[in-house]
Design a protein around this motif. Structure first.
Motif, mmCIF file in Angstrom:
data_model
loop_
_atom_site.group_PDB
_atom_site.id
_atom_site.type_symbol
_atom_site.label_atom_id
_atom_site.label_comp_id
_atom_site.label_asym_id
_atom_site.label_seq_id
_atom_site.Cartn_x
_atom_site.Cartn_y
_atom_site.Cartn_z
ATOM 1 N N GLY A 198 0.791 -1.217 0.000
ATOM 2 C CA GLY A 198 0.000 0.000 0.000
ATOM 3 C C GLY A 198 0.821 1.264 0.000
ATOM 4 O O GLY A 198 0.269 2.354 -0.215
ATOM 5 N N ARG A 199 2.120 1.161 0.225
ATOM 6 C CA ARG A 199 2.982 2.332 0.297
ATOM 7 C C ARG A 199 4.023 2.382 -0.808
ATOM 8 O O ARG A 199 4.771 3.353 -0.885
ATOM 9 N N LEU A 200 4.077 1.365 -1.639
ATOM 10 C CA LEU A 200 5.115 1.353 -2.672
ATOM 11 C C LEU A 200 4.598 0.742 -3.962
ATOM 12 O O LEU A 200 3.612 0.002 -3.969
ATOM 13 N N THR A 201 5.291 1.074 -5.039
ATOM 14 C CA THR A 201 4.977 0.549 -6.356
ATOM 15 C C THR A 201 6.275 0.236 -7.080
ATOM 16 O O THR A 201 7.174 1.073 -7.133
ATOM 17 N N ILE A 202 6.382 -0.962 -7.621
ATOM 18 C CA ILE A 202 7.520 -1.358 -8.440
ATOM 19 C C ILE A 202 7.083 -1.366 -9.900
ATOM 20 O O ILE A 202 6.011 -1.876 -10.233
ATOM 21 N N SER A 203 7.921 -0.814 -10.750
ATOM 22 C CA SER A 203 7.645 -0.793 -12.176
ATOM 23 C C SER A 203 8.922 -1.107 -12.945
ATOM 24 O O SER A 203 10.021 -1.049 -12.389
ATOM 25 N N ARG A 204 8.771 -1.450 -14.216
ATOM 26 C CA ARG A 204 9.944 -1.744 -15.030
ATOM 27 C C ARG A 204 9.739 -1.263 -16.446
ATOM 28 O O ARG A 204 8.610 -1.175 -16.947
ATOM 29 N N ASP A 205 10.855 -0.970 -17.101
ATOM 30 C CA ASP A 205 10.877 -0.577 -18.498
ATOM 31 C C ASP A 205 11.871 -1.505 -19.179
ATOM 32 O O ASP A 205 13.085 -1.312 -19.076
ATOM 33 N N ASN A 206 11.369 -2.515 -19.861
ATOM 34 C CA ASN A 206 12.253 -3.509 -20.454
ATOM 35 C C ASN A 206 13.116 -2.932 -21.571
ATOM 36 O O ASN A 206 14.244 -3.374 -21.779
ATOM 37 N N ALA A 207 12.590 -1.961 -22.294
ATOM 38 C CA ALA A 207 13.365 -1.341 -23.359
ATOM 39 C C ALA A 207 14.579 -0.608 -22.810
ATOM 40 O O ALA A 207 15.645 -0.599 -23.430
ATOM 41 N N LYS A 208 14.423 0.025 -21.645
ATOM 42 C CA LYS A 208 15.521 0.762 -21.024
ATOM 43 C C LYS A 208 16.289 -0.059 -19.997
ATOM 44 O O LYS A 208 17.272 0.433 -19.432
ATOM 45 N N LYS A 209 15.849 -1.281 -19.738
ATOM 46 C CA LYS A 209 16.489 -2.163 -18.763
ATOM 47 C C LYS A 209 16.605 -1.493 -17.399
ATOM 48 O O LYS A 209 17.680 -1.458 -16.776
ATOM 49 N N THR A 210 15.505 -0.957 -16.932
ATOM 50 C CA THR A 210 15.473 -0.290 -15.638
ATOM 51 C C THR A 210 14.279 -0.768 -14.820
ATOM 52 O O THR A 210 13.239 -1.139 -15.368
ATOM 53 N N VAL A 211 14.460 -0.747 -13.504
ATOM 54 C CA VAL A 211 13.401 -1.031 -12.548
ATOM 55 C C VAL A 211 13.331 0.132 -11.572
ATOM 56 O O VAL A 211 14.367 0.681 -11.184
ATOM 57 N N HIS A 212 12.114 0.505 -11.182
ATOM 58 C CA HIS A 212 11.929 1.608 -10.252
ATOM 59 C C HIS A 212 11.113 1.149 -9.049
ATOM 60 O O HIS A 212 10.256 0.272 -9.152
ATOM 61 N N LEU A 213 11.399 1.761 -7.927
ATOM 62 C CA LEU A 213 10.656 1.547 -6.698
ATOM 63 C C LEU A 213 10.227 2.901 -6.164
ATOM 64 O O LEU A 213 11.066 3.712 -5.768
ATOM 65 N N GLN A 214 8.927 3.155 -6.167
ATOM 66 C CA GLN A 214 8.361 4.360 -5.584
ATOM 67 C C GLN A 214 7.814 4.007 -4.209
ATOM 68 O O GLN A 214 6.946 3.146 -4.093
ATOM 69 N N MET A 215 8.315 4.679 -3.179
ATOM 70 C CA MET A 215 7.912 4.388 -1.820
ATOM 71 C C MET A 215 7.438 5.665 -1.141
ATOM 72 O O MET A 215 8.160 6.665 -1.124
ATOM 73 N N ASN A 216 6.242 5.623 -0.600
ATOM 74 C CA ASN A 216 5.609 6.779 0.015
ATOM 75 C C ASN A 216 5.377 6.537 1.500
ATOM 76 O O ASN A 216 5.498 5.426 2.002
ATOM 77 N N SER A 217 5.019 7.607 2.192
ATOM 78 C CA SER A 217 4.702 7.535 3.623
ATOM 79 C C SER A 217 5.791 6.816 4.397
ATOM 80 O O SER A 217 5.523 5.918 5.199
ATOM 81 N N LEU A 218 7.013 7.215 4.164
ATOM 82 C CA LEU A 218 8.145 6.558 4.811
ATOM 83 C C LEU A 218 8.120 6.763 6.321
ATOM 84 O O LEU A 218 7.732 7.822 6.816
ATOM 85 N N GLU A 219 8.544 5.741 7.031
ATOM 86 C CA GLU A 219 8.574 5.722 8.479
ATOM 87 C C GLU A 219 9.990 5.431 8.955
ATOM 88 O O GLU A 219 10.800 4.892 8.200
ATOM 89 N N PRO A 220 10.308 5.786 10.210
ATOM 90 C CA PRO A 220 11.645 5.441 10.722
ATOM 91 C C PRO A 220 11.982 3.965 10.594
ATOM 92 O O PRO A 220 13.157 3.618 10.409
ATOM 93 N N GLU A 221 10.974 3.108 10.671
ATOM 94 C CA GLU A 221 11.196 1.670 10.542
ATOM 95 C C GLU A 221 11.643 1.264 9.143
ATOM 96 O O GLU A 221 12.105 0.135 8.948
ATOM 97 N N ASP A 222 11.508 2.151 8.173
ATOM 98 C CA ASP A 222 11.959 1.874 6.820
ATOM 99 C C ASP A 222 13.452 2.135 6.631
ATOM 100 O O ASP A 222 13.989 1.871 5.554
ATOM 101 N N THR A 223 14.109 2.662 7.637
ATOM 102 C CA THR A 223 15.538 2.923 7.559
ATOM 103 C C THR A 223 16.290 1.623 7.310
ATOM 104 O O THR A 223 16.160 0.658 8.065
#
Length: 113
Positions: free
Chosen positions: A65-90
């Motif tokens: 519920g706080r993150l989204t993983i996506s990929r672009d195969n043409a560019k050979k990249t993966v992204h991780l979008q993470m929101n509502s970060l908490e100290p426990e995410d350190t």
């Protein structure tokens, strides 16, 4: 040889967001299942999310519920979008080719006020 370079970490305040990236080379990227791991001090390594070559995602309960993983195969990249970060995410966050033993160098995330 397969190589991964991950980036996007930093120091953020609670409630903030980060966008991670993972650039791959020497990989048949379109058929590779990719994942993001994290290792926090005093805790075991945790798989926070994964994405198949076809774009199907799966997330750990701890971050669902706080993150989204996506990929672009043409560019050979993966992204991780993470929101509502908490100290426990350190932690240090790592990009990886699942089941193959290939890892990025890791990027440090510190969530603190």
């Amino acid at each position: 040889q397969w190589q991964l370079v991950d980036s996007g970490g930093g120091l953020v305040q609670p409630g903030g967001s980060l966008r991670f990236s993972c650039a791959a080379s020497g990989i048949i990227f379109s058929v590779a299942a990719m994942g993001w791991y994290r290792k926090a001090p005093g805790k075991q390594r945790e798989l926070v999310g994964e994405i198949t070559g076809g774009g199907i995602t799966n997330y750990a309960d701890s971050v669902k519920g706080r993150l989204t993983i996506s990929r672009d195969n043409a560019k050979k990249t993966v992204h991780l979008q993470m929101n509502s970060l908490e100290p426990e995410d350190t932690a240090v966050y790592y990009c990886a080719v699942l089941y193959a033993g290939y890892w990025g160098q890791g990027t440090q995330v510190t969530v603190s006020s």
